[in-house]
Write a protein that holds these residues in place. Structure first.
Motif, short mmCIF file in Angstrom:
data_model
loop_
_atom_site.label_atom_id
_atom_site.label_comp_id
_atom_site.label_asym_id
_atom_site.label_seq_id
_atom_site.Cartn_x
_atom_site.Cartn_y
_atom_site.Cartn_z
N PRO A 82 1.07 -1.30 -0.18
CA PRO A 82 0.15 -0.05 -0.06
C PRO A 82 0.91 1.39 0.00
O PRO A 82 0.50 2.21 -0.83
CB PRO A 82 -0.63 -0.19 1.28
N GLN A 83 2.05 1.36 0.69
CA GLN A 83 2.93 2.60 0.88
C GLN A 83 3.53 2.75 -0.46
O GLN A 83 3.48 3.79 -0.87
CB GLN A 83 3.88 2.49 2.02
N GLN A 84 3.90 1.65 -1.16
CA GLN A 84 4.39 1.95 -2.39
C GLN A 84 3.52 2.37 -3.67
O GLN A 84 3.85 3.22 -4.23
CB GLN A 84 5.33 0.41 -3.02
N ILE A 85 2.50 2.03 -3.63
CA ILE A 85 1.22 2.51 -4.18
C ILE A 85 0.66 4.02 -4.12
O ILE A 85 1.18 4.73 -4.86
CB ILE A 85 -0.06 1.62 -4.21
N VAL A 86 0.94 4.37 -2.81
CA VAL A 86 0.75 5.69 -2.50
C VAL A 86 1.64 6.57 -2.92
O VAL A 86 1.68 7.60 -3.47
CB VAL A 86 0.66 5.92 -0.98
N ASP A 87 3.16 5.90 -2.50
CA ASP A 87 4.29 6.90 -3.01
C ASP A 87 4.09 7.00 -4.68
O ASP A 87 4.49 7.98 -5.20
CB ASP A 87 5.60 6.30 -2.70
N GLY A 88 3.96 6.01 -5.17
CA GLY A 88 3.97 6.14 -6.77
C GLY A 88 2.80 6.75 -7.26
O GLY A 88 3.27 7.67 -8.30
N LEU A 89 1.81 6.79 -6.80
CA LEU A 89 0.54 7.65 -7.30
C LEU A 89 1.25 9.09 -6.91
O LEU A 89 0.80 10.05 -7.69
CB LEU A 89 -0.70 7.42 -6.64
N ALA A 90 1.57 9.40 -5.57
CA ALA A 90 2.14 10.81 -5.54
C ALA A 90 3.05 11.21 -6.43
O ALA A 90 3.19 12.67 -6.75
CB ALA A 90 2.51 10.73 -4.02
N GLU A 91 3.96 10.55 -6.82
CA GLU A 91 4.97 10.80 -7.94
C GLU A 91 4.38 11.30 -9.23
O GLU A 91 4.55 12.35 -9.59
CB GLU A 91 5.94 9.87 -8.22
N TYR A 92 3.20 10.59 -9.46
CA TYR A 92 2.44 11.22 -10.79
C TYR A 92 1.90 12.62 -10.56
O TYR A 92 1.78 13.63 -11.11
CB TYR A 92 1.58 10.31 -11.42
#
Length: 125
Positions: A82-92
């Motif tokens: 979940p944190q990797q998904i949050v971080d990845g979405l935040a990058e975009y």
């Protein structure tokens, strides 16, 4: 194929220039990206997702788990905790995405959807 965050930012810059050239304000064009997402806490979660694809998605019924993992990683989406998904979405979002459409392949992955709803989406409006 999905553009990585850096490529997305470069495409946004190019779009800004074209929009200005056309006599419009860059803010007048909404920036949207669609990203394949697969949330998992453990290797067992990924195995469960692969088994569901084999069972419910005819193109994968005869595919090996390794072939499905290769296909998933080839999507260039965001696969992880979940944190990797949050971080990845935040990058975009940091690179100009105003709207992110999540492409969810695990229609039968109710546990994954629960994680998405409880641990990822609350980080975004």
């Amino acid at each position: 194929q999905v553009a990585d965050p850096e490529t997305f930012a470069a495409l946004n810059s190019r779009l800004d220039a074209l929009v200005v050239e056309a006599g419009r304000a860059p803010a007048a064009v909404r920036r949207t990206v669609i990203l394949p997402v697969l949330v998992q806490r453990t290797a067992a979660d990924l195995d469960r997702h692969i088994a569901a694809l084999q069972q419910h998605a005819p193109p994968f019924s005869q595919a090996s788990p390794a072939a499905i993992k290769d296909w998933l990683s080839g999507l260039k989406g965001i696969i992880g905790s979940p944190q990797q998904i949050v971080d990845g979405l935040a990058e975009y979002a940091a690179r100009g995405a105003e709207e992110i459409i999540l492409e969810w392949f695990g229609l039968h992955d109710l546990e994954g959807l629960e994680l998405l709803g409880s641990e990822i989406l609350p980080h975004f409006r």
